[in-house]
Design a protein around this motif. Sequence first.
Motif, PDB file in Angstrom:
ATOM      1  N   UNK A   1       0.806  -1.220   0.000  1.00 25.08           N
ATOM      2  CA  UNK A   1       0.000   0.000   0.000  1.00 25.08           C
ATOM      3  C   UNK A   1       0.836   1.266   0.000  1.00 25.08           C
ATOM      4  N   UNK A   2       0.154   2.387  -0.178  1.00 22.19           N
ATOM      5  CA  UNK A   2       0.780   3.707  -0.144  1.00 22.19           C
ATOM      6  C   UNK A   2       0.502   4.332   1.217  1.00 22.19           C
ATOM      7  N   UNK A   3       1.581   4.713   1.927  1.00 21.34           N
ATOM      8  CA  UNK A   3       1.439   5.169   3.313  1.00 21.34           C
ATOM      9  C   UNK A   3       1.703   6.664   3.444  1.00 21.34           C
ATOM     10  N   UNK A   4       0.993   7.287   4.367  1.00 21.56           N
ATOM     11  CA  UNK A   4       1.226   8.660   4.809  1.00 21.56           C
ATOM     12  C   UNK A   4       1.068   8.683   6.320  1.00 21.56           C
ATOM     13  N   UNK A   5       1.844   9.527   6.975  1.00 22.18           N
ATOM     14  CA  UNK A   5       1.751   9.634   8.426  1.00 22.18           C
ATOM     15  C   UNK A   5       1.452  11.078   8.800  1.00 22.18           C
ATOM     16  N   UNK A   6       0.352  11.259   9.519  1.00 21.70           N
ATOM     17  CA  UNK A   6      -0.040  12.579   9.998  1.00 21.70           C
ATOM     18  C   UNK A   6       0.557  12.761  11.396  1.00 21.70           C
ATOM     19  N   UNK A   7       1.178  13.908  11.631  1.00 18.60           N
ATOM     20  CA  UNK A   7       1.940  14.136  12.867  1.00 18.60           C
ATOM     21  C   UNK A   7       1.422  15.382  13.571  1.00 18.60           C
ATOM     22  N   UNK A   8       1.254  15.248  14.894  1.00 18.90           N
ATOM     23  CA  UNK A   8       0.908  16.388  15.737  1.00 18.90           C
ATOM     24  C   UNK A   8       2.087  16.670  16.663  1.00 18.90           C
ATOM     25  N   UNK A   9       2.562  17.912  16.667  1.00 18.20           N
ATOM     26  CA  UNK A   9       3.687  18.270  17.528  1.00 18.20           C
ATOM     27  C   UNK A   9       3.243  18.353  18.978  1.00 18.20           C
ATOM     28  N   UNK A  10       4.129  17.987  19.872  1.00 16.07           N
ATOM     29  CA  UNK A  10       3.849  18.072  21.309  1.00 16.07           C
ATOM     30  C   UNK A  10       3.734  19.535  21.714  1.00 16.07           C
ATOM     31  N   UNK A  11       3.001  19.810  22.806  1.00 16.54           N
ATOM     32  CA  UNK A  11       2.894  21.192  23.285  1.00 16.54           C
ATOM     33  C   UNK A  11       4.275  21.797  23.528  1.00 16.54           C
ATOM     34  N   UNK A  12       4.458  23.019  23.037  1.00 20.96           N
ATOM     35  CA  UNK A  12       5.735  23.707  23.209  1.00 20.96           C
ATOM     36  C   UNK A  12       6.761  23.414  22.149  1.00 20.96           C
ATOM     37  N   UNK A  13       6.477  22.459  21.242  1.00 22.29           N
ATOM     38  CA  UNK A  13       7.413  22.113  20.171  1.00 22.29           C
ATOM     39  C   UNK A  13       7.009  22.850  18.894  1.00 22.29           C
ATOM     40  N   UNK A  14       7.982  23.533  18.285  1.00 27.29           N
ATOM     41  CA  UNK A  14       7.723  24.266  17.050  1.00 27.29           C
ATOM     42  C   UNK A  14       7.595  23.273  15.889  1.00 27.29           C
ATOM     43  N   UNK A  15       6.470  23.279  15.153  1.00 27.89           N
ATOM     44  CA  UNK A  15       6.328  22.350  14.024  1.00 27.89           C
ATOM     45  C   UNK A  15       7.443  22.491  12.993  1.00 27.89           C
ATOM     46  N   UNK A  16       7.953  23.702  12.798  1.00 27.05           N
ATOM     47  CA  UNK A  16       9.034  23.894  11.823  1.00 27.05           C
ATOM     48  C   UNK A  16      10.296  23.154  12.263  1.00 27.05           C
ATOM     49  N   UNK A  17      10.567  23.172  13.581  1.00 28.63           N
ATOM     50  CA  UNK A  17      11.732  22.436  14.090  1.00 28.63           C
ATOM     51  C   UNK A  17      11.519  20.935  13.962  1.00 28.63           C
ATOM     52  N   UNK A  18      10.293  20.486  14.254  1.00 31.53           N
ATOM     53  CA  UNK A  18       9.978  19.069  14.127  1.00 31.53           C
ATOM     54  C   UNK A  18      10.058  18.614  12.675  1.00 31.53           C
ATOM     55  N   UNK A  19       9.679  19.470  11.761  1.00 33.07           N
ATOM     56  CA  UNK A  19       9.716  19.132  10.334  1.00 33.07           C
ATOM     57  C   UNK A  19      11.146  18.818   9.882  1.00 33.07           C
ATOM     58  N   UNK A  20      12.126  19.548  10.422  1.00 29.78           N
ATOM     59  CA  UNK A  20      13.520  19.317  10.037  1.00 29.78           C
ATOM     60  C   UNK A  20      13.999  17.931  10.447  1.00 29.78           C
ATOM     61  N   UNK A  21      13.360  17.351  11.473  1.00 31.15           N
ATOM     62  CA  UNK A  21      13.776  16.031  11.946  1.00 31.15           C
ATOM     63  C   UNK A  21      13.032  14.901  11.240  1.00 31.15           C
ATOM     64  N   UNK A  22      12.045  15.230  10.388  1.00 28.20           N
ATOM     65  CA  UNK A  22      11.250  14.212   9.684  1.00 28.20           C
ATOM     66  C   UNK A  22      11.455  14.375   8.180  1.00 28.20           C
ATOM     67  N   UNK A  23      12.240  13.521   7.559  1.00 32.38           N
ATOM     68  CA  UNK A  23      12.521  13.647   6.119  1.00 32.38           C
ATOM     69  C   UNK A  23      11.245  13.628   5.276  1.00 32.38           C
ATOM     70  N   UNK A  24      11.138  14.616   4.396  1.00 33.69           N
ATOM     71  CA  UNK A  24      10.002  14.675   3.479  1.00 33.69           C
ATOM     72  C   UNK A  24       8.738  15.243   4.071  1.00 33.69           C
ATOM     73  N   UNK A  25       8.764  15.657   5.343  1.00 29.38           N
ATOM     74  CA  UNK A  25       7.541  16.155   5.994  1.00 29.38           C
ATOM     75  C   UNK A  25       7.091  17.468   5.354  1.00 29.38           C
ATOM     76  N   UNK A  26       5.771  17.639   5.262  1.00 32.61           N
ATOM     77  CA  UNK A  26       5.177  18.866   4.736  1.00 32.61           C
ATOM     78  C   UNK A  26       4.243  19.463   5.772  1.00 32.61           C
ATOM     79  N   UNK A  27       4.213  20.801   5.895  1.00 28.21           N
ATOM     80  CA  UNK A  27       3.139  21.404   6.701  1.00 28.21           C
ATOM     81  C   UNK A  27       1.792  20.989   6.135  1.00 28.21           C
ATOM     82  N   UNK A  28       0.809  20.849   6.982  1.00 28.22           N
ATOM     83  CA  UNK A  28      -0.460  20.285   6.534  1.00 28.22           C
ATOM     84  C   UNK A  28      -1.111  21.154   5.462  1.00 28.22           C
TER      85      UNK A  28
END
Length: 625
Positions: free
Chosen positions: A451-478
């Motif tokens: 199958x074709x997979x996608x993973x939806x991610x919610x950042x923890x409170x206090x974590x900047x999504x932009x910083x989290x994006x740098x740690x997840x290869x290929x991640x896109x803002x929603x």
Amino acid sequence: MFGLSLSTFRERWQLFLGAILTVVIGVALVQSSLLILISAAVPEIPAGLSEAAANRLRDGYTGAIVLLAMTLGIAAFLAVFIVSSTFAFTISQRRRDLALLRLVGGSRGQLRRLLLSEALLLGVLGTGIGVPAGLVVMRVQSWLLTDLGFLPDVFAPRWQDWILGVSAGVGIGVALLGVLSASRRASKVRPLEALRDTGAAARVMTFSRWFFGILFLAGTAALLIVAPLAGPDGAIPMSINAAITASIGLTALSPLIVPLVGRVLGLVLRPSTLGGLAQANLRDGVRRSASTAAPLLVLVALVLGMSGSLATISLADKEDLARTVTADLVVPSAGATAPGVAVASTEVTVPVVATISKHDKEKDDGTDALVIDADAYRQLHSRAPLSGSLADLHGMTVATTDYAVGDTITLRVGDQEQERRVVAVVAQAVNGGTDYLLPRDSVPPAALADGEAETFVKAAPGVDPATLRAALPGALPVHDWIERRASAHDSMNSGIMTVLMGLAGLYALMAVVNAVVIAAAARKAEFAAARVTGLTRRQVVGAALIESWAVAVIGLLLGGVAAAGTLTGIGAAMGKLTGVTVYAVPWSALGLVVLGAFAVVGLTSVATSLAATRPAPVSPVGARE
């Protein structure tokens, strides 16, 4: 009568040229579309291909099948509509000749047989040219569908011998249907009334125009009322059909509307001499103006109605996703582990085959299912099920857009056939999406791997999504993921519009040119009389140009009214589905249609009026009728 029809055909071939071309293109398109449609609906599956791969191959033809079905319907409708309007206008231009035929002893039945024989000749000629032309169209259509991504590169349509009978039936049937109503109406007119242009011969608004105009407008209102109650699969065809029924109704009632719009335009045209003459001609030639405006009306209704519907659906989909997806990032792979991830919902699209029971018969339907972890999915998707609960989605269960909670359905997932109980009913997706939600623990690992997979991610409170994006290869803002998803759908929609808009534009072009040419051929004496009274040839051509542009405005306005009804229906349907009513006006398509209409009508009007005014004005004025 057949010999007389043949003589008429030879002597007045210009009157039938547009109808012949319409039948030729109609036969070619129907033949080509049917052959490609059948080849795509029953594709050749290579030996040794797995069931999942075979289902994917069949699914790859879905877009082409839908597009070809729409092409078939629109081609048949436009062919009958344009041939019938062309014949009606042609017969009205020949009413004095037909009256003379009645005066020398011809009966009503003979008159109808004469006109039907002409239609038969037209249909045979159009079919004879259309069948070989269909082979060329099939190659072009296959190349276009492949180039636009609707068909794979290896696709090759298969010839079927029975298509010759279908093509003959389409060509001759379209021609006979087109002339049937006009011949019946012409046979009822008394010959003296036709000669003097009084009574029934001068009456443009006949009973049939009133009946069909009111009937189709009532049908349009019914479709627009019902469309919001249907899902996307029902709302889209209902709204597009509303554009067709509205255009037919407005065309039938156009002799009432043309004078009213002409009076409004007269406020602008009357101050100038040429404008005043154009406005008077517009008021006097109601039948001529209505026949020229009709194809423009249909063109605007179809093009703006379809493009506006697709754009509205795309906009509603983006608005709906923005409201219901509460994730911060989307990763195009399975799993997303990194510091700062609060919730991760991996969603895998897998092919399934559903066994559907209808009318005591069972059939297999290949589609897709979304494999989820119900707890994570509920945290990142805020839309609640229509009934049931996703909390119960575990084991051999399923959530679906159809059926009811407690029903049992049969699904084949991978190599396993499973009986699953429905625990939730979810809303149908606005623009695509899957029909089934399956719990991860019930899906075979091999099916998940394919199958074709996608993973939806919610950042923890206090974590900047932009910083989290740098740690997840290929991640896109929603929001970027939503735009990319919409762009993929818009690309397919633009392909659909390329095919259908080109088809509608070609038919409208032929119909408009044909109507203007037929009208100008009968106005030589009128143009000559204007020149004898003091107008120059340039002024006569200018007045004809202004008149033709005024008719174009009428067609565009009425078509806009029909398209507005389509947008109202699809907007209301999307609003009922998503809770937010949106409308998208296709301004670029509107601008293209307006510019194209004015260019085609203007150039044709100038060319035909120049040809009609080439002789010295004394010749047409002094000629006997």
